[in-house]
Design a protein around this motif. Structure first.
Motif, PDB file in Angstrom:
ATOM      1  N   TYR A 120       0.855  -1.206   0.030  1.00  0.00           N
ATOM      2  CA  TYR A 120      -0.177  -0.039   0.222  1.00  0.00           C
ATOM      3  C   TYR A 120       0.744   1.294  -0.044  1.00  0.00           C
ATOM      4  O   TYR A 120       2.073   1.312   0.728  1.00  0.00           O
ATOM      5  CB  TYR A 120      -0.987   0.177   1.289  1.00  0.00           C
ATOM      6  N   PHE A 121       0.332   2.362  -0.594  1.00  0.00           N
ATOM      7  CA  PHE A 121       0.842   3.619  -0.558  1.00  0.00           C
ATOM      8  C   PHE A 121      -0.502   4.323   0.227  1.00  0.00           C
ATOM      9  O   PHE A 121      -1.424   4.524  -0.351  1.00  0.00           O
ATOM     10  CB  PHE A 121       1.436   4.364  -1.832  1.00  0.00           C
ATOM     11  N   ALA A 122      -0.174   5.303   1.222  1.00  0.00           N
ATOM     12  CA  ALA A 122      -1.114   6.022   1.680  1.00  0.00           C
ATOM     13  C   ALA A 122      -0.622   7.522   2.017  1.00  0.00           C
ATOM     14  O   ALA A 122       0.354   7.545   2.001  1.00  0.00           O
ATOM     15  CB  ALA A 122      -1.428   5.691   3.339  1.00  0.00           C
ATOM     16  N   ARG A 123      -1.637   8.286   1.362  1.00  0.00           N
ATOM     17  CA  ARG A 123      -1.315   9.808   1.483  1.00  0.00           C
ATOM     18  C   ARG A 123      -2.101  10.254   2.735  1.00  0.00           C
ATOM     19  O   ARG A 123      -2.954  10.189   2.973  1.00  0.00           O
ATOM     20  CB  ARG A 123      -1.664  10.536   0.318  1.00  0.00           C
ATOM     21  N   LEU A 124      -0.917  10.789   3.602  1.00  0.00           N
ATOM     22  CA  LEU A 124      -1.403  11.269   4.944  1.00  0.00           C
ATOM     23  C   LEU A 124      -1.942  12.894   4.718  1.00  0.00           C
ATOM     24  O   LEU A 124      -1.673  13.599   3.745  1.00  0.00           O
ATOM     25  CB  LEU A 124      -0.337  11.342   5.958  1.00  0.00           C
ATOM     26  N   ALA A 125      -2.818  13.287   5.655  1.00  0.00           N
ATOM     27  CA  ALA A 125      -3.434  14.549   5.730  1.00  0.00           C
ATOM     28  C   ALA A 125      -2.426  15.878   5.653  1.00  0.00           C
ATOM     29  O   ALA A 125      -2.720  16.830   5.040  1.00  0.00           O
ATOM     30  CB  ALA A 125      -4.618  14.915   6.611  1.00  0.00           C
ATOM     31  N   ASP A 126      -1.393  15.475   6.269  1.00  0.00           N
ATOM     32  CA  ASP A 126      -0.222  16.396   6.078  1.00  0.00           C
ATOM     33  C   ASP A 126       0.478  16.450   4.975  1.00  0.00           C
ATOM     34  O   ASP A 126       1.691  17.019   4.703  1.00  0.00           O
ATOM     35  CB  ASP A 126       0.488  16.604   7.681  1.00  0.00           C
ATOM     36  N   GLY A 127       0.346  15.522   3.914  1.00  0.00           N
ATOM     37  CA  GLY A 127       1.075  15.602   2.890  1.00  0.00           C
ATOM     38  C   GLY A 127       1.936  14.663   2.528  1.00  0.00           C
ATOM     39  O   GLY A 127       2.742  14.279   1.417  1.00  0.00           O
ATOM     40  N   ARG A 128       2.480  13.989   3.916  1.00  0.00           N
ATOM     41  CA  ARG A 128       3.489  12.898   3.759  1.00  0.00           C
ATOM     42  C   ARG A 128       3.012  11.595   3.266  1.00  0.00           C
ATOM     43  O   ARG A 128       1.834  11.341   3.016  1.00  0.00           O
ATOM     44  CB  ARG A 128       4.088  12.528   5.240  1.00  0.00           C
ATOM     45  N   GLY A 129       4.037  10.899   2.680  1.00  0.00           N
ATOM     46  CA  GLY A 129       3.664   9.494   2.322  1.00  0.00           C
ATOM     47  C   GLY A 129       4.051   8.503   2.991  1.00  0.00           C
ATOM     48  O   GLY A 129       5.005   8.584   3.986  1.00  0.00           O
ATOM     49  N   LEU A 130       3.145   7.182   2.932  1.00  0.00           N
ATOM     50  CA  LEU A 130       3.348   6.040   3.870  1.00  0.00           C
ATOM     51  C   LEU A 130       3.332   4.852   2.880  1.00  0.00           C
ATOM     52  O   LEU A 130       2.209   4.798   2.229  1.00  0.00           O
ATOM     53  CB  LEU A 130       2.289   6.226   4.966  1.00  0.00           C
ATOM     54  N   VAL A 131       4.268   4.194   3.087  1.00  0.00           N
ATOM     55  CA  VAL A 131       4.366   3.048   2.350  1.00  0.00           C
ATOM     56  C   VAL A 131       4.282   1.745   3.410  1.00  0.00           C
ATOM     57  O   VAL A 131       5.078   1.769   4.274  1.00  0.00           O
ATOM     58  CB  VAL A 131       5.653   2.632   1.576  1.00  0.00           C
ATOM     59  N   VAL A 132       3.427   0.822   3.000  1.00  0.00           N
ATOM     60  CA  VAL A 132       3.099  -0.212   4.003  1.00  0.00           C
ATOM     61  C   VAL A 132       3.194  -1.815   3.277  1.00  0.00           C
ATOM     62  O   VAL A 132       2.792  -1.980   2.192  1.00  0.00           O
ATOM     63  CB  VAL A 132       1.609  -0.235   4.455  1.00  0.00           C
ATOM     64  N   ASP A 133       4.068  -2.516   3.766  1.00  0.00           N
ATOM     65  CA  ASP A 133       4.088  -3.938   3.621  1.00  0.00           C
ATOM     66  C   ASP A 133       3.312  -4.791   4.722  1.00  0.00           C
ATOM     67  O   ASP A 133       3.755  -4.552   5.763  1.00  0.00           O
ATOM     68  CB  ASP A 133       5.537  -4.237   3.059  1.00  0.00           C
ATOM     69  N   CYS A 134       2.793  -5.789   4.189  1.00  0.00           N
ATOM     70  CA  CYS A 134       2.041  -6.712   5.362  1.00  0.00           C
ATOM     71  C   CYS A 134       2.702  -8.000   5.135  1.00  0.00           C
ATOM     72  O   CYS A 134       2.635  -8.842   4.197  1.00  0.00           O
ATOM     73  CB  CYS A 134       0.565  -6.874   5.079  1.00  0.00           C
ATOM     74  N   ARG A 135       3.113  -8.529   6.192  1.00  0.00           N
ATOM     75  CA  ARG A 135       3.675  -9.957   6.293  1.00  0.00           C
ATOM     76  C   ARG A 135       3.832 -10.492   8.010  1.00  0.00           C
ATOM     77  O   ARG A 135       4.507  -9.780   8.305  1.00  0.00           O
ATOM     78  CB  ARG A 135       4.967 -10.063   5.420  1.00  0.00           C
ATOM     79  N   PRO A 136       3.175 -11.793   8.202  1.00  0.00           N
ATOM     80  CA  PRO A 136       3.198 -12.159   9.379  1.00  0.00           C
ATOM     81  C   PRO A 136       4.611 -12.256   9.570  1.00  0.00           C
ATOM     82  O   PRO A 136       5.492 -12.833   8.567  1.00  0.00           O
ATOM     83  CB  PRO A 136       2.455 -13.546   9.378  1.00  0.00           C
ATOM     84  N   VAL A 137       5.366 -12.155  10.912  1.00  0.00           N
ATOM     85  CA  VAL A 137       6.619 -12.243  10.949  1.00  0.00           C
ATOM     86  C   VAL A 137       7.068 -13.723  11.027  1.00  0.00           C
ATOM     87  O   VAL A 137       8.272 -13.870  10.388  1.00  0.00           O
ATOM     88  CB  VAL A 137       6.925 -12.005  12.704  1.00  0.00           C
ATOM     89  N   ASP A 138       6.520 -14.722  11.245  1.00  0.00           N
ATOM     90  CA  ASP A 138       6.872 -16.163  10.884  1.00  0.00           C
ATOM     91  C   ASP A 138       6.866 -16.595   9.626  1.00  0.00           C
ATOM     92  O   ASP A 138       7.204 -17.627   9.123  1.00  0.00           O
ATOM     93  CB  ASP A 138       5.987 -17.325  11.885  1.00  0.00           C
ATOM     94  N   ARG A 139       6.532 -15.728   8.756  1.00  0.00           N
ATOM     95  CA  ARG A 139       6.544 -15.879   7.101  1.00  0.00           C
ATOM     96  C   ARG A 139       7.318 -14.976   6.513  1.00  0.00           C
ATOM     97  O   ARG A 139       7.471 -15.057   5.181  1.00  0.00           O
ATOM     98  CB  ARG A 139       4.932 -15.760   6.364  1.00  0.00           C
ATOM     99  N   ILE A 140       8.312 -14.275   7.172  1.00  0.00           N
ATOM    100  CA  ILE A 140       9.114 -13.409   6.315  1.00  0.00           C
ATOM    101  C   ILE A 140      10.741 -14.466   6.070  1.00  0.00           C
ATOM    102  O   ILE A 140      11.277 -14.689   7.232  1.00  0.00           O
ATOM    103  CB  ILE A 140       9.615 -12.240   7.279  1.00  0.00           C
ATOM    104  N   LYS A 141      10.830 -14.637   4.850  1.00  0.00           N
ATOM    105  CA  LYS A 141      12.037 -15.555   4.511  1.00  0.00           C
ATOM    106  C   LYS A 141      13.136 -14.407   4.300  1.00  0.00           C
ATOM    107  O   LYS A 141      12.832 -13.172   4.123  1.00  0.00           O
ATOM    108  CB  LYS A 141      11.909 -16.265   3.439  1.00  0.00           C
ATOM    109  N   PRO A 142      14.374 -14.722   4.341  1.00  0.00           N
ATOM    110  CA  PRO A 142      15.483 -14.045   4.451  1.00  0.00           C
ATOM    111  C   PRO A 142      15.474 -13.180   2.962  1.00  0.00           C
ATOM    112  O   PRO A 142      15.727 -11.816   2.906  1.00  0.00           O
ATOM    113  CB  PRO A 142      16.874 -14.858   4.221  1.00  0.00           C
ATOM    114  N   ARG A 143      15.071 -13.671   1.858  1.00  0.00           N
ATOM    115  CA  ARG A 143      14.986 -12.901   0.626  1.00  0.00           C
ATOM    116  C   ARG A 143      13.987 -11.864   0.817  1.00  0.00           C
ATOM    117  O   ARG A 143      13.922 -10.670   0.411  1.00  0.00           O
ATOM    118  CB  ARG A 143      14.470 -13.718  -0.642  1.00  0.00           C
ATOM    119  N   ASP A 144      12.945 -12.223   1.543  1.00  0.00           N
ATOM    120  CA  ASP A 144      11.694 -11.045   1.681  1.00  0.00           C
ATOM    121  C   ASP A 144      12.274 -10.013   2.764  1.00  0.00           C
ATOM    122  O   ASP A 144      11.985  -8.929   2.228  1.00  0.00           O
ATOM    123  CB  ASP A 144      10.500 -11.837   2.306  1.00  0.00           C
TER     124      ASP A 144
END
Length: 250
Positions: free
Chosen positions: A118-142
């Protein structure tokens, strides 16, 4: 051309590129720095959300009250975080799979790419980038891709979040309120009565009864909680005795 950035936890490859879907539907490639001014909250996804037999993840579309349009997700975890972004008053725009980030992987010598969730635009104009992944599913490459994405975001002044499973009670409460997020639940006369009733903190059902017939009032009450015009503690289970008040008075 971007070089290694001191203090960011290791070498950063020489060139970042960003690819996204332009206004006419064609791919646009640009440098990371030049992409900083792109309104990514308005772009179309750089890849689709396929659905097929025996699929292990659950893609879908979320109608966002923030954008007034559907935003895609690829899993229930992504859906929950999309819902929380939609609920957050600081968020003014949201897009899913907003861009490809390309970089040279120094370990393998190969070109790599990653599309944040996701990319979210905040009300103050800043950008927010979000990645979603459970901790136990994060492999080294990820993990490497997430780390590089975080560094790239820092270079252009965007906040970066790697999020796992959200707090369960909060999600369940917000999911309930989300059922009343549509503007059709905004009835001005009922809303005014509720704001007057809850000017002083009161239990949810007591206040609904004081504002009118509960069966007619409750949808408006939940809508105002979703919009942040009324407030309560969503860290505990929402129930008839939940203390509700006007926003900012908790």
């Amino acid at each position: 051309m971007l070089r290694a950035v001191p203090g960011l936890g290791g070498p950063l490859t020489a060139e970042f590129e960003v690819g996204y879907v332009g206004a006419e539907g064609s791919e646009v490639r640009t440098s990371l720095i030049d992409s900083a001014g792109v309104p990514f909250e308005l772009v179309k996804p750089v890849r689709g959300f396929p659905s097929y037999k025996r699929q292990r993840n659950f893609p879908g579309l979320w109608w966002s009250s923030t954008t007034g349009a559907h935003v895609g997700y690829e899993s229930w975890l992504e859906r929950d975080h999309l819902m929380l972004l939609d609920f957050a008053p600081a968020v003014a725009g949201i897009a899913s799979q907003p861009f490809w980030l390309f970089w040279n992987d120094e370990a393998s010598g190969r070109r790599r790419s990653h599309a944040p969730d996701y990319f979210a635009r905040l009300a103050d104009g800043r950008g927010l980038v979000v990645d979603c992944r459970p901790v136990d599913r994060i492999k080294p490459r990820d993990a490497a891709a997430f780390a590089v994405t975080g560094r790239a975001c820092e270079l252009v002044g965007w906040e970066y979040r790697l999020v796992g499973a959200p707090e369960l009670v909060m999600v369940r409460n917000v999911r309930w309120l989300a059922g009343y997020r549509h503007p059709r639940y905004r009835l001005p006369a009922v809303g005014a009565a509720l704001r007057e009733v809850f000017a002083e903190p009161a239990p949810l059902m007591d206040g609904a009864g004081a504002a009118g017939e509960p069966i007619a009032v409750l949808p408006v009450l939940f809508h105002l909680l979703w919009c942040g015009e009324l407030a309560c503690d969503l860290g505990v289970r929402l129930h008839e005795a939940t203390i509700v008040t006007t926003a900012g008075a908790c």
